[in-house]
Design an enzyme around this catalytic site. Structure first.
Site, short mmCIF file in Angstrom:
data_model
loop_
_atom_site.label_atom_id
_atom_site.label_comp_id
_atom_site.label_asym_id
_atom_site.label_seq_id
_atom_site.Cartn_x
_atom_site.Cartn_y
_atom_site.Cartn_z
N HIS A 1 5.28 -14.75 -3.29
CA HIS A 1 4.70 -13.72 -2.87
C HIS A 1 5.64 -12.52 -2.58
O HIS A 1 5.54 -11.15 -3.16
CB HIS A 1 3.81 -13.90 -1.79
N GLU B 1 1.03 -1.19 0.17
CA GLU B 1 0.08 0.20 0.02
C GLU B 1 0.83 1.38 -0.01
O GLU B 1 0.34 2.30 -0.10
CB GLU B 1 -1.02 -0.05 1.17
#
Length: 160
Positions: free
Chosen positions: A92, A61
């Site tokens: 990931h 974010e």
């Protein structure tokens, strides 16, 4: 910047009024990010900066929060980003690290905004803790130093 060979640096001198800094942090690894913040705040306070801190959920974010802050633009002279991604057993880690770094680089090169980027991308939590310790190798402090030199350059060139 390497942790081992980081040079000792003095606090950059910033001409003009006290810089206003927005620190956007992803405190997923609270102890690590808090250590980075302490390292950064020490240098920023020595330089006379005013610091505002906001949290985001995770490293992914960080670029979006930076973009939002640039839209609001309440007079910040620069931005400091802190986060940590620890490698796990899946891909990931690679996807997150690449996406965050590319997102931040895109915003940085597109806007020229003074920016300090303190994202730890490490193999283990031990490595992250070493890079956020209260010593001269603290990556939060190094990112703050980079930010302050960018602010000084922007002011020298009359950009901000």
């Amino acid at each position: 910047m390497s942790t081992v060979d980081a040079p000792e640096r003095s606090t950059p001198s910033i001409p003009g009024p006290a810089p206003r800094i927005l620190l956007i942090q992803a405190p997923y690894y609270e102890g690590v990010v808090s250590g980075m913040r302490r390292g950064a705040e020490k240098l920023l306070h020595e330089a006379g900066c005013q610091v505002e801190v906001v949290d985001v959920a995770g490293a992914y974010e960080l670029p979006a929060a930076l973009r939002m802050a640039l839209k609001v633009a309440p007079g910040w002279d620069g931005f400091l980003l802190h986060g940590c991604v620890v490698k796990g057993e899946t891909d990931h880690y690679q996807f997150i690290c690449e996406a965050v770094c590319q997102g931040v680089m895109d915003i940085s090169s597109e806007t020229g905004v003074p920016l300090g980027f303190g994202l730890l991308t490490v193999e283990s939590l031990d490595q992250a803790e070493a890079r956020s310790a209260d010593d001269r190798h603290n990556k939060g402090g190094e990112a703050a130093y980079a930010l302050l030199t960018q602010i000084a350059l922007a002011r020298r060139w009359g950009i901000k």
